[in-house]
Design a protein around this motif. Structure first.
Motif, short mmCIF file in Angstrom:
data_model
loop_
_atom_site.label_atom_id
_atom_site.label_comp_id
_atom_site.label_asym_id
_atom_site.label_seq_id
_atom_site.Cartn_x
_atom_site.Cartn_y
_atom_site.Cartn_z
N CYS A 160 10.23 -0.02 2.78
CA CYS A 160 8.83 -0.23 3.10
C CYS A 160 8.39 -1.59 2.59
O CYS A 160 9.16 -2.31 1.95
N SER A 161 7.17 -1.95 2.89
CA SER A 161 6.60 -3.20 2.40
C SER A 161 5.12 -3.01 2.13
O SER A 161 4.44 -2.22 2.80
N PHE A 162 4.62 -3.73 1.11
CA PHE A 162 3.20 -3.74 0.81
C PHE A 162 2.60 -5.06 1.31
O PHE A 162 3.24 -6.11 1.20
N PHE A 163 1.39 -5.00 1.84
CA PHE A 163 0.79 -6.21 2.38
C PHE A 163 -0.68 -6.32 2.00
O PHE A 163 -1.36 -5.31 1.73
N LEU A 222 -5.44 -4.00 2.97
CA LEU A 222 -4.43 -3.70 1.96
C LEU A 222 -3.71 -2.44 2.41
O LEU A 222 -4.35 -1.43 2.75
N GLY A 223 -2.36 -2.48 2.43
CA GLY A 223 -1.68 -1.30 2.92
C GLY A 223 -0.19 -1.31 2.70
O GLY A 223 0.37 -2.18 2.02
N ILE A 224 0.46 -0.32 3.32
CA ILE A 224 1.90 -0.14 3.23
C ILE A 224 2.47 0.12 4.62
O ILE A 224 1.82 0.77 5.44
N LYS A 225 3.67 -0.44 4.87
CA LYS A 225 4.33 -0.25 6.16
C LYS A 225 5.72 0.34 5.97
O LYS A 225 6.45 -0.04 5.04
N PHE A 226 6.07 1.29 6.86
CA PHE A 226 7.41 1.85 6.92
C PHE A 226 7.98 1.50 8.29
O PHE A 226 7.67 2.16 9.28
N LYS A 227 8.78 0.45 8.37
CA LYS A 227 9.33 -0.04 9.63
C LYS A 227 8.19 -0.30 10.61
O LYS A 227 7.51 -1.29 10.49
#
Length: 211
Positions: free
Chosen positions: A122-125, A158-163
């Protein structure tokens, strides 16, 4: 009505033109489609929050990576439908009154700079920047209320991504008046109304898989 349609058409044409005439710049761009709910509030007397709906698309352009591609920076240009406004009272009986709340529907263009930290799964943005919005009417008419066409403010996500799937929260702080309210029992009492909104969104990334 004609003025609102002109603004809608102008915004859509501008957005399409920028994408068509900047193919080299847009190489590597990913697109995020988002939809969500949130709360919106304005100044007194409409200073009680009410629910709002939003949806849109963002074009994300990679800028530079750091720390062996663990950290990415990017630019963001979006086109969103958002709702601003507020209500005067939370009392159930008063909420049934048409004059208790007002809504301004907007086409909003956020222009943000962002950073993303990549993990394995995942990634945080986080991204931040101004937005320019054009009013396209509202869902209800309030006696003494005059909606404004142009809005300008500052927002962040502000958030999180899974693919290709993600969850985010965002906030818009309006600097211009989205409406002016005149109380008929006090004709000299005019309230300038700005629009703030908090969002919770689901996101889907189109194009190549995110890191």
């Amino acid at each position: 009505m004609i003025k609102n349609r002109f603004f809608i058409l102008s915004v859509v044409v501008l957005f399409i033109t920028m994408n068509v005439n900047a193919q080299s710049f847009l190489s590597g761009v990913k697109y995020d489609v988002s939809v969500g709910l949130g709360t919106r509030v304005s100044n007194a007397p409409f200073d009680n929050a009410m629910f709002g709906f939003n949806m849109g698309v963002d074009a994300l352009k990679p800028i530079k990576s750091f720390a062996n591609d663990k950290v990415d920076t990017y630019g963001l240009l979006g086109l969103h439908f958002v709702q601003k406004g507020g209500k005067q009272s939370t009392d159930f009986m008063e909420m049934m009154n048409d004059n208790n709340s007002f809504t301004v529907n907007q086409l909003s263009i956020p222009i943000h700079a962002g950073v993303r930290y990549n993990f394995k799964r995942c990634s945080f943005f986080f991204d931040l920047g101004p937005y320019l919005a054009f009013g396209v009417g509202g869902s209800n008419d309030v006696d003494g209320l005059e909606r404004k066409v142009v809005d300008l403010g500052l927002g962040f996500n502000l958030g999180i991504k899974f693919k290709k799937f993600g969850i985010s929260m965002g906030y818009d702080k309006g600097f211009m008046n989205i409406a002016q309210y005149t109380q008929f029992d006090e004709l000299n009492d005019k309230s300038n109304l700005k629009g703030d909104a908090f969002y919770m969104n689901l996101r889907w990334t189109l194009g190549k898989k995110s890191k």
